[in-house]
Write an enzyme that holds these catalytic residues in place. Structure first.
Site, PDB file in Angstrom:
ATOM      1  CD  GLU A 299      -2.143   2.403   8.215  1.00  0.00           C
ATOM      2  OE1 GLU A 299      -2.353   3.349   9.001  1.00  0.00           O
ATOM      3  OE2 GLU A 299      -1.667   2.566   7.086  1.00  0.00           O
TER       4      GLU A 299
ATOM      5  CG  ASP B 110       0.603   0.932   4.751  1.00  0.00           C
ATOM      6  OD1 ASP B 110       1.834   0.871   4.707  1.00  0.00           O
ATOM      7  OD2 ASP B 110      -0.104   0.016   5.168  1.00  0.00           O
TER       8      ASP B 110
ATOM      9  N   GLY C 129      -8.468  21.011  17.873  1.00  0.00           N
ATOM     10  CA  GLY C 129      -8.087  22.417  17.801  1.00  0.00           C
ATOM     11  C   GLY C 129      -8.538  23.185  19.018  1.00  0.00           C
ATOM     12  N   GLY C 130      -8.477  24.498  18.919  1.00  0.00           N
ATOM     13  CA  GLY C 130      -8.850  25.335  20.052  1.00  0.00           C
ATOM     14  C   GLY C 130     -10.341  25.514  20.223  1.00  0.00           C
TER      15      GLY C 130
ATOM     16  CD  GLN D 201      -2.805   1.275   2.418  1.00  0.00           C
ATOM     17  OE1 GLN D 201      -3.403   2.306   2.708  1.00  0.00           O
ATOM     18  NE2 GLN D 201      -2.955   0.176   3.114  1.00  0.00           N
TER      19      GLN D 201
END
Length: 424
Positions: free
Chosen positions: A139, A168, A247-248, A17
């Site tokens: 993977e 991968d 995130g914030g 892959q």
């Protein structure tokens, strides 16, 4: 219009892959990708997870579009001569063998540079230099060693790997960028170079926000994480945080109408500060706009569980698509949880070429992903994957200039044919 990489020739020694993801992307952009496979065997994924008898598996077909296949026994003297000629006629060699395999084949970096000083040799390995550089990586190992698994899942559960193949395919995408960058530099220097991507490094790059949080943790609790609102003390490392936003802006996955029977009746909802007042109006909590316990982001952080529970009361009255339509009208960030079935049937994804239907001579029509990168002057046409050795004669004659008689001699040497089995 022409394709961006037209005229670039790739010698593809990749399998499974990670490497095929890289070379397929280059092929989509117009590079001539010559996939070198073992006679009679080929890429192992041709026969893995088969769903249609006597046809290449989807695992192979979906990772090897737009390529040509040549079968070549590189242990055979004639086969090795053909390979040397291929190296002289290609721009890039891409491989994801185990550590040291290319050297043991007799094709060290020094040997390749002697044959073709302009050759770029691009490699995917599991680990970079260090105590694990000789270890094989797959993977899920990459996800675990790159920091993804330790930060995925719920706080009171096991580490989890993600369904996205960030080890991968993610590393393959990184390597493709490295190759294109090396090709660009070659226009100035005239020289090839080595390009290497380690799967551990690629995963860690995709987990950079968690490395950010690891450093923030040294200065106090991670206030946007659910456990802060629950009054649970943080440890020394970034914890698993369920479906909290990375995130914030706090975010969660919330139930929608029909969730009792539909495992994908959910929506991701982000309480972005600039649209907080609109959120309050939509869910029927107008007093929260001025209440000091809810009006400002710092005040909301210890109350996220309560806030999202209230928002979920509203989302459960709507289907995920109804909620999406309402929230988008007010620029409130959200997104439905889409199943693979829904994505496969999405007309807009078909129209944009993100999902494509490909016709294969053995397995018939199947769906695949198309090129995720769109370029206005370099259109992508997704072509089917090659049959094993389908282009052997074509490559020998058109690319390497062998005559038909010489091709017959190469075949007679056993360099391109699977050895015949002796009767029992």
């Amino acid at each position: 219009m022409t394709q961006a990489l037209k005229g670039i020739r790739i010698l593809d020694f990749t399998h499974v892959q990670s490497g095929p993801t890289c070379t397929q992307l280059l092929a989509w952009f117009g590079a001539d990708v010559i996939k070198v496979e073992r006679p009679g065997v080929g890429d192992i994924t041709r026969g893995q997870l088969m769903d249609v008898p006597n046809a290449d598996a989807l695992y192979f077909t979906m990772l090897n579009h737009n390529k040509r296949s040549i079968t070549l026994d590189t242990k055979n003297k004639t086969g090795k001569d053909v390979l040397e000629r291929l190296i002289k006629n290609c721009d890039v060699l891409v491989e994801n063998f185990g550590p040291g395999v290319l050297d043991r084949m007799g094709f060290t970096w020094e040997k390749i540079q002697t044959l073709n000083p302009r050759m770029i040799v691009a490699s995917i390995k599991g680990f970079g230099p260090g105590p694990y550089e000789d270890c094989k990586v797959y993977e899920n190992v990459a996800q675990c060693t790159g920091g993804a698994a330790s930060t995925t899942g719920f706080r009171d559960g096991l580490p989890l790997v993600t369904g996205a193949q960030i080890g991968d395919s993610g590393t393959g995408l990184h390597l493709a960028l490295g190759i294109v960058t090396a090709l660009f530099q070659r226009t100035a220097t005239g020289k090839g170079q080595m390009v290497t991507c380690a799967m551990q490094d690629g995963v860690l790059n995709l987990c950079r926000v968690k490395l950010r949080d690891q450093q923030r943790l040294a200065h106090g609790p991670l206030r946007e994480y659910s456990q802060f609102g629950e009054g649970i003390e943080f440890g020394e490392a970034v914890p698993r945080a369920g479906n909290d936003s990375g995130g914030g802006q706090p975010g969660r996955i919330l139930k929608c109408k029909g969730w009792e029977k539909d495992p994908d009746a959910y929506i991701y909802f982000i309480t972005q500060a600039p649209v907080w007042e609109k959120i309050c109006d939509i869910i029927g909590e107008p007093t929260w706009k001025t209440d000091p316990n809810y009006a400002k982001p710092p005040a909301r952080l210890p109350r996220l569980n309560e806030i999202f529970s209230r928002i979920e009361q509203w989302t459960m009255t709507k289907t995920k698509f109804e909620a999406m339509d309402i929230l988008n009208e007010f620029d409130i960030p959200c997104g439905p949880i889409l199943s693979m079935k829904e994505l496969a049937e999405d007309k807009s994804l078909r129209k944009s070429g993100t999902v494509v239907e490909v016709d294969h001579p053995a397995r018939g029509k199947y769906l695949s992903v198309g090129n995720p990168i769109k370029m206005s002057d370099s259109p992508t046409e997704v072509k089917r994957s090659p049959l094993l050795g389908e282009h052997t004669d074509e490559i020998l004659m058109q690319v390497l200039g062998y005559s038909s008689a010489e091709v017959a001699g190469i075949k007679a040497s056993g360099a391109t044919e699977a050895p015949s089995r002796k009767p029992a």
